[in-house]
Design an enzyme around this catalytic site. Structure first.
Site, PDB file in Angstrom:
ATOM      1  N   SER A 152      81.830  68.158 -42.710  1.00 26.18           N
ATOM      2  CA  SER A 152      81.372  68.966 -43.849  1.00 26.18           C
ATOM      3  C   SER A 152      80.468  70.037 -43.274  1.00 26.18           C
ATOM      4  O   SER A 152      79.926  69.891 -42.169  1.00 26.18           O
ATOM      5  CB  SER A 152      80.559  68.073 -44.799  1.00 26.18           C
ATOM      6  OG  SER A 152      79.819  68.861 -45.723  1.00 26.18           O
ATOM      7  N   TYR A 165      74.105  61.486 -46.755  1.00 27.85           N
ATOM      8  CA  TYR A 165      75.339  62.223 -46.451  1.00 27.85           C
ATOM      9  C   TYR A 165      75.130  63.155 -45.260  1.00 27.85           C
ATOM     10  O   TYR A 165      75.931  63.191 -44.321  1.00 27.85           O
ATOM     11  CB  TYR A 165      75.744  63.001 -47.707  1.00 27.85           C
ATOM     12  CG  TYR A 165      77.083  63.687 -47.671  1.00 27.85           C
ATOM     13  CD1 TYR A 165      78.244  63.001 -48.007  1.00 27.85           C
ATOM     14  CD2 TYR A 165      77.188  65.041 -47.363  1.00 27.85           C
ATOM     15  CE1 TYR A 165      79.482  63.641 -48.018  1.00 27.85           C
ATOM     16  CE2 TYR A 165      78.414  65.686 -47.365  1.00 27.85           C
ATOM     17  CZ  TYR A 165      79.562  64.984 -47.701  1.00 27.85           C
ATOM     18  OH  TYR A 165      80.780  65.640 -47.712  1.00 27.85           O
TER      19      TYR A 165
END
Ligand code: NAD
Length: 259
Positions: free
Chosen positions: A141, A154
């Site tokens: 990401s 995350y």
């Protein structure tokens, strides 16, 4: 392009993982799907994907359970004869300030994103080394490269996954195996739809305003990255033209991390 190859894609019953499965099936790869979903959905996906004249199976391994992750790889090898391509894609998100972050959510995010990628990579590498060819693609990401507030678990897991990507790439550099990280910005999948809903409720804002002013605020193109764009990059990384790309973190984020 991938005729005769077998790919394992974790978390491929939805979103980006399913998009990669579609691209790989079109390119001729046999597929071991993984991820949650009811039996009807999984049957429907199997029928859709196998129409490309490839073999498709689903394994229900829970990425929070190391023994199940290893079993996913072993059962793919037993059934298809090899795991040539591994896409570590399964992921979840939880949003909360660090000092209020629930410990069980922290652990779930680490287990599903980072630890499962380690266990799957560890299990798949010996076979790839024996055959002298392999592709490992870690779905990271933009949050593997930069941070945002309230996403500590995350962001930490994705930064860690870039570390695993680089280390794996170095260890296998002479063996015909590459390992790379794909770092998308926002892609409109169920994972992001949930964040839009949550932000709209928290800020009492209309969905379109949340998308424009919150979700896409950091993405200079002001549009979502499309699933098909991410899948095309994954497919490219599997090809011969990408054999010298290894240990890379490839941003596909509309300019987010150029700031
Ligand atoms: P998604 O929610 O559409 O799909 C997630 C998949 O993971 C599903 O198939 C789900 O069943 C599976 N999964 C979840 N928990 C699991 C578990 N414990 N065991 C096995 N499978 C499990 O999400 P997505 O947006 O397609 O995300 C895919 C990956 O891409 C994730 O790693 C995510 O972090 C990453 N990513 C997404 C975006 C985005 O904007 N959507 C951006 C950058 C990176």
């Amino acid at each position: 392009m991938l005729k005769g190859k077998t790919a394992v894609i974790t978390g491929s019953t939805s979103g980006i993982g399913l998009g990669i499965a579609r691209a790989f099936a079109q390119a001729g790869a046999n597929l071991m799907l993984n991820g949650f979903g009811d039996a009807a959905l999984i049957t429907r996906l199997g029928i859709e994907l196998s129409a490309h004249d490839v073999k498709v199976r689903h394994h229900g391994a829970d990425m929070t359970k190391p023994a199940e992750v290893t079993a996913l790889i072993r059962e793919t090898e037993a059934h298809f004869g090899a795991v040539d391509i591994l896409v570590n894609n399964a992921g979840i998100q939880h949003v909360a300030p660090v000092d209020e972050f629930p410990e069980d959510k922290w652990s779930a995010v680490q287990n599903i994103i980072l630890n499962s990628s380690f266990h799957a990579t560890k299990a798949a590498l010996p076979g790839m080394k024996t055959r002298g060819w392999g592709r490992i693609i870690n779905l990271v990401s933009a949050h593997g490269l930069v941070a945002s507030p309230f996403k500590s678990a995350y962001v930490a897991a994705k930064h860690g996954l870039i570390g695993l990507t680089k280390t794996t790439a170095l260890e296998v550099a002479e063996t015909g195996i590459t390992c790379n990280a794909i770092c998308p910005g926002y892609v409109r999948t169920p994972l992001v739809e949930n964040q839009i809903e949550a932000q709209a409720a928290a800020h009492k804002l209309p969905r379109e305003q949340v998308i424009r002013d919150i979700i896409l605020a950091a993405q200079p193109t002001k549009r979502f990255v499309e699933i098909e764009e991410v899948a095309a990059l994954a497919l490219y990384l599997c090809g011969d033209a990408a054999k010298s790309i290894t240990g890379a973190s490839l941003a596909i984020d509309g300019g987010w991390t150029a700031r």
